[in-house]
Scaffold this motif. Structure first.
Motif, PDB file in Angstrom:
ATOM      1  N   PHE A  37      30.149  48.931 -48.438  1.00 50.55           N
ATOM      2  CA  PHE A  37      30.183  48.260 -47.492  1.00 50.55           C
ATOM      3  C   PHE A  37      30.389  48.883 -46.151  1.00 50.55           C
ATOM      4  O   PHE A  37      30.191  48.348 -44.970  1.00 50.55           O
ATOM      5  CB  PHE A  37      31.689  47.449 -47.592  1.00 50.55           C
ATOM      6  CG  PHE A  37      33.006  48.185 -47.467  1.00 50.55           C
ATOM      7  CD1 PHE A  37      33.372  48.563 -46.224  1.00 50.55           C
ATOM      8  CD2 PHE A  37      33.707  48.390 -48.591  1.00 50.55           C
ATOM      9  CE1 PHE A  37      34.807  49.511 -46.337  1.00 50.55           C
ATOM     10  CE2 PHE A  37      34.991  49.147 -48.701  1.00 50.55           C
ATOM     11  CZ  PHE A  37      35.479  49.633 -47.474  1.00 50.55           C
ATOM     12  N   GLU A  38      30.364  50.375 -46.144  1.00 52.79           N
ATOM     13  CA  GLU A  38      30.324  51.095 -44.916  1.00 52.79           C
ATOM     14  C   GLU A  38      29.033  51.467 -44.184  1.00 52.79           C
ATOM     15  O   GLU A  38      28.693  51.763 -43.271  1.00 52.79           O
ATOM     16  CB  GLU A  38      31.171  52.609 -45.255  1.00 52.79           C
ATOM     17  CG  GLU A  38      32.503  52.259 -45.150  1.00 52.79           C
ATOM     18  CD  GLU A  38      33.264  53.482 -45.616  1.00 52.79           C
ATOM     19  OE1 GLU A  38      34.691  53.553 -45.266  1.00 52.79           O
ATOM     20  OE2 GLU A  38      32.842  54.514 -46.310  1.00 52.79           O
ATOM     21  N   SER A  39      28.047  51.170 -45.334  1.00 50.42           N
ATOM     22  CA  SER A  39      26.550  51.346 -44.886  1.00 50.42           C
ATOM     23  C   SER A  39      25.814  50.296 -44.495  1.00 50.42           C
ATOM     24  O   SER A  39      24.838  50.240 -44.051  1.00 50.42           O
ATOM     25  CB  SER A  39      25.835  52.167 -46.304  1.00 50.42           C
ATOM     26  OG  SER A  39      26.050  51.414 -47.072  1.00 50.42           O
ATOM     27  N   ASP A  40      26.444  49.105 -44.546  1.00 44.08           N
ATOM     28  CA  ASP A  40      25.798  47.699 -44.447  1.00 44.08           C
ATOM     29  C   ASP A  40      26.223  47.565 -42.778  1.00 44.08           C
ATOM     30  O   ASP A  40      27.492  47.234 -42.419  1.00 44.08           O
ATOM     31  CB  ASP A  40      26.556  46.432 -45.225  1.00 44.08           C
ATOM     32  CG  ASP A  40      25.970  45.384 -44.990  1.00 44.08           C
ATOM     33  OD1 ASP A  40      25.703  45.118 -43.687  1.00 44.08           O
ATOM     34  OD2 ASP A  40      25.588  44.557 -45.921  1.00 44.08           O
ATOM     35  N   PRO A  41      25.378  47.577 -41.925  1.00 47.29           N
ATOM     36  CA  PRO A  41      25.863  47.369 -40.240  1.00 47.29           C
ATOM     37  C   PRO A  41      26.429  46.172 -40.010  1.00 47.29           C
ATOM     38  O   PRO A  41      27.432  46.161 -39.388  1.00 47.29           O
ATOM     39  CB  PRO A  41      24.363  47.703 -39.638  1.00 47.29           C
ATOM     40  CG  PRO A  41      23.406  47.679 -40.751  1.00 47.29           C
ATOM     41  CD  PRO A  41      23.960  47.894 -42.169  1.00 47.29           C
ATOM     42  N   ALA A  42      26.048  45.028 -40.534  1.00 49.53           N
ATOM     43  CA  ALA A  42      26.552  43.817 -40.243  1.00 49.53           C
ATOM     44  C   ALA A  42      27.977  43.659 -40.815  1.00 49.53           C
ATOM     45  O   ALA A  42      28.896  43.129 -40.270  1.00 49.53           O
ATOM     46  CB  ALA A  42      25.525  42.750 -40.557  1.00 49.53           C
ATOM     47  N   LEU A  43      27.998  44.104 -42.111  1.00 51.90           N
ATOM     48  CA  LEU A  43      29.559  43.930 -42.754  1.00 51.90           C
ATOM     49  C   LEU A  43      30.495  44.965 -41.955  1.00 51.90           C
ATOM     50  O   LEU A  43      31.632  44.569 -41.856  1.00 51.90           O
ATOM     51  CB  LEU A  43      29.244  44.375 -44.251  1.00 51.90           C
ATOM     52  CG  LEU A  43      30.445  44.220 -45.081  1.00 51.90           C
ATOM     53  CD1 LEU A  43      31.030  42.528 -44.838  1.00 51.90           C
ATOM     54  CD2 LEU A  43      29.880  44.298 -46.639  1.00 51.90           C
ATOM     55  N   LEU A  44      30.069  46.154 -41.731  1.00 46.82           N
ATOM     56  CA  LEU A  44      30.784  47.075 -41.173  1.00 46.82           C
ATOM     57  C   LEU A  44      31.242  46.593 -39.929  1.00 46.82           C
ATOM     58  O   LEU A  44      32.378  46.788 -39.196  1.00 46.82           O
ATOM     59  CB  LEU A  44      30.014  48.561 -41.061  1.00 46.82           C
ATOM     60  CG  LEU A  44      30.743  49.808 -40.527  1.00 46.82           C
ATOM     61  CD1 LEU A  44      32.028  49.876 -41.136  1.00 46.82           C
ATOM     62  CD2 LEU A  44      29.908  50.955 -40.294  1.00 46.82           C
ATOM     63  N   ALA A  45      30.416  45.967 -39.000  1.00 46.68           N
ATOM     64  CA  ALA A  45      30.552  45.516 -37.597  1.00 46.68           C
ATOM     65  C   ALA A  45      31.832  44.308 -37.686  1.00 46.68           C
ATOM     66  O   ALA A  45      33.010  44.437 -36.960  1.00 46.68           O
ATOM     67  CB  ALA A  45      29.568  45.074 -36.851  1.00 46.68           C
ATOM     68  N   GLU A  46      31.826  43.593 -38.969  1.00 42.03           N
ATOM     69  CA  GLU A  46      32.854  42.593 -39.136  1.00 42.03           C
ATOM     70  C   GLU A  46      34.071  43.235 -39.551  1.00 42.03           C
ATOM     71  O   GLU A  46      35.326  42.815 -38.983  1.00 42.03           O
ATOM     72  CB  GLU A  46      32.435  41.486 -40.319  1.00 42.03           C
ATOM     73  CG  GLU A  46      31.129  40.700 -39.515  1.00 42.03           C
ATOM     74  CD  GLU A  46      30.673  39.654 -40.687  1.00 42.03           C
ATOM     75  OE1 GLU A  46      31.608  38.916 -41.377  1.00 42.03           O
ATOM     76  OE2 GLU A  46      29.527  39.789 -40.924  1.00 42.03           O
TER      77      GLU A  46
END
Length: 175
Positions: A37-46
């Motif tokens: 989850f830390e390497s997924d840019p959209a998920l990390l922004a949320e």
């Protein structure tokens, strides 16, 4: 997106099945890989926006703990406008030889940022070092509280743990 929908996405992204050797030496047929989850840019922004919403008033900076707390601190920094510092497990013996990179620690009210809290051991050690360097630290914000005693251990050291999710919330949202 609701908090429950975000919880379900985090769980779906990071929950793995198979055979995994755990740090304790035991094996498990499930594993929660927080780096997914830390390497997924959209998920990390949320996630950064959710962490930002839990920050106490009056904070001067975010102290992201090596390694997993660093990307979360950067995302929360972008969402909140507060500067991020990067806290090593131990000061490197070369270069600046600092425990925390990215700015001064002394005289600042820092919020410790971590990805997952289990017992809170590294948070306690890092917080003690930050306090010894002159920082005021009373709040820890994490993405996931595994509900394994960390909140009580941190409270005993005068730290308020504010999780975006508990592991129970993630499991319930994924059901």
């Amino acid at each position: 997106m609701t908090n429950s929908e975000l919880a379900a996405r985090v769980y779906r992204t990071a929950h793995l099945t198979g055979t995994f050797l755990l740090r304790s030496g035991a094996t498990s047929d499930e594993y929660f890989d927080k780096y997914l989850f830390e390497s997924d840019p959209a998920l990390l922004a949320e996630i950064g926006a959710e962490v930002s919403a839990l920050l106490p008033a009056g904070a001067d900076g975010l102290a992201g703990l090596e390694l997993g707390g660093v990307p979360v601190a950067v995302a929360a920094s972008q969402a909140s406008g507060l500067p991020a510092l990067f806290v090593r497990k131990q000061a490197k013996p070369y270069g600046t030889a600092r425990l925390a990179e990215g700015g001064e620690v002394a005289g600042r009210r820092l919020v410790v940022i971590e990805d997952v809290v289990t017992s809170g051991g590294q948070i306690l050690a890092s917080t003690a070092e930050l306090r010894a360097l002159g920082a005021e630290v009373d709040t820890v914000v994490c993405v996931i509280d595994r509900e394994s005693g960390g909140a009580a251990n941190l409270a005993a050291a005068g730290l308020d743990l504010r999780p975006v999710f508990t592991m129970s919330q993630l499991v319930a949202a994924a059901a």
